[in-house]
Write an enzyme that holds these catalytic residues in place. Structure first.
Site, PDB file in Angstrom:
ATOM      1  N   CYS A 129       0.840  -1.202   0.000  1.00  0.00           N
ATOM      2  CA  CYS A 129       0.000   0.000   0.000  1.00  0.00           C
ATOM      3  C   CYS A 129       0.871   1.247   0.000  1.00  0.00           C
ATOM      4  CB  CYS A 129      -0.920  -0.016   1.225  1.00  0.00           C
ATOM      5  SG  CYS A 129      -1.932   1.464   1.332  1.00  0.00           S
ATOM      6  N   CYS A 132      -0.399   4.159   2.185  1.00  0.00           N
ATOM      7  CA  CYS A 132      -0.254   3.917   3.636  1.00  0.00           C
ATOM      8  C   CYS A 132       1.205   4.104   4.068  1.00  0.00           C
ATOM      9  CB  CYS A 132      -0.667   2.490   4.008  1.00  0.00           C
ATOM     10  SG  CYS A 132      -2.167   1.915   3.249  1.00  0.00           S
ATOM     11  N   ASP A 133       2.130   3.592   3.293  1.00  0.00           N
ATOM     12  CA  ASP A 133       3.523   3.468   3.757  1.00  0.00           C
ATOM     13  C   ASP A 133       4.526   4.342   3.010  1.00  0.00           C
ATOM     14  OD1 ASP A 133       2.659   1.541   5.570  1.00  0.00           O
ATOM     15  OD2 ASP A 133       2.855  -0.065   4.092  1.00  0.00           O
TER      16      ASP A 133
END
Ligand code: NAP
Length: 300
Positions: A129, A132-133
């Site tokens: 992701c 997200c990261d």
């Protein structure tokens, strides 16, 4: 007893909830993780009508708020099974619920590359992701593997954060949209590594590099801090396998009317057999499946 139990709170499931509530059916939405499904990982949606630029998270939040405002009930519990009959019972990690109809909108989960230590390195350099990261890799070197829209969009997003982004794809042509791949090719800090696969992970506590093998068999090495894997998805249909028909790849067999092999059980979104898996077709399925469920409730 609910009129309609919807399994999955992605765009398909939440659209179904909106349509079902507007028809004044009582609706329970069951979701194992958080609302939004796959779309929350998309940095920017550019192909949904009337929303030329919106993040996946903002899109999902708007749909969730719309469904809640209309009176849909959400419970965050993992569905483990379902039994068929005039009344359907849906079992979760916390209990069980009865419904006259069920709409399965569980979507799909990220496919893994299947490399040794891949699982152990998740959160230590490996991610599925980018939104997200990606923030953990500012000014660092990352690689994205895959050639679909997810990989291309992830790489574009990461090119705004990381120093260098390698895009590794097993063929010489991308599967994703040509407009996105053109934008990617124009980025100076993006390097395309085509006709190649990631064949090994180098690491101590964290990922430090990857082994890449091209289609002629030549092996090379890249120092990377992060590897974003975007090689497609697999449907999340295991809890339903004994109750409704799946195809060989695990998708629930259904046509455009979203009916499954079991009366009163419908399917919406990426986990059904279909040609085009897009946000707009997931939302469309949600409306169709809710309409079919409402018809079924009126006739039975
Ligand atoms: P996808 O379109 O299925 O693409 C998967 C990619 O990974 C393909 O390029 C495939 O290569 C490659 N691949 C598969 N297995 C591999 C392996 N073991 N090793 C190396 N490479 C592998 O998946 P996706 O990009 O996640 O997209 C899924 C669906 O969502 C698509 O319909 C896509 O259009 C849609 N989507 C839409 C949007 C949007 O509308 N904004 C955003 C993201 C995704 P090959 O090409 O050689 O098969």
């Amino acid at each position: 007893m609910y009129d309609i139990i919807i399994i999955g709170a992605g765009p398909a499931g939440m659209t179904a909830a909106i349509y079902a509530r507007r028809a004044e059916k009582n609706v329970l939405v069951l979701e194992a993780k958080s609302y939004g499904g796959q779309i929350v990982s998309t940095p920017e949606i550019e192909n949904y009508p009337a929303a030329p630029h919106i993040s996946g998270f903002d899109f999902a939040t708007k749909v969730y708020e719309q469904a809640v405002a209309l009176g849909a009930e959400f419970k965050f519990e993992k569905v483990t099974g379902i039994t068929d009959g005039a009344v359907k019972t849906v079992t979760t990690s916390k209990g069980s619920y009865e419904g006259r109809t069920v709409i399965i909108a569980t979507g799909s989960e990220c496919r893994r590359l299947g490399l040794p230590e891949e699982g152990k390195l998740v959160g230590r350099g490996i991610s599925y992701c980018a939104t997200c990261d990606g923030g953990f890799f500012r000014k660092k070197t990352v690689a994205v593997v895959g050639g679909g829209n997810t990989a291309l969009e992830d790489a574009l997003y990461l090119s705004g954060l990381a120093q260098t982004v390698y895009v590794i794809h097993r063929r010489d042509a991308f599967r994703g949209d040509s407009s996105t791949s053109a934008k990617l090719s124009a980025k100076e800090n993006v390097k395309l590594v085509l006709n190649s696969r990631v064949t090994g992970l180098e690491h101590g506590d964290k990922l430090t590099g990857i082994e890449v093998t091209d289609n002629s068999g030549a092996v090379s090495h890249l120092d990377v801090d992060g590897l974003f894997i975007a090689v497609g998805r697999t449907p999340e249909n295991e809890p339903f396998a004994g109750v409704i028909e799946l195809d060989d790849a695990g998708y629930i067999k259904a046509s455009e009317n979203c009916r499954t092999s079991a009366a009163g059980i419908f399917v919406a979104g990426d986990n059904r057999t279909k040609e085009v898996r897009q946000l707009v077709t997931a939302a469309s399925d949600g409306a169709v499946a809710a309409g079919e469920a409402i018809k079924y409730l009126e006739d039975n």
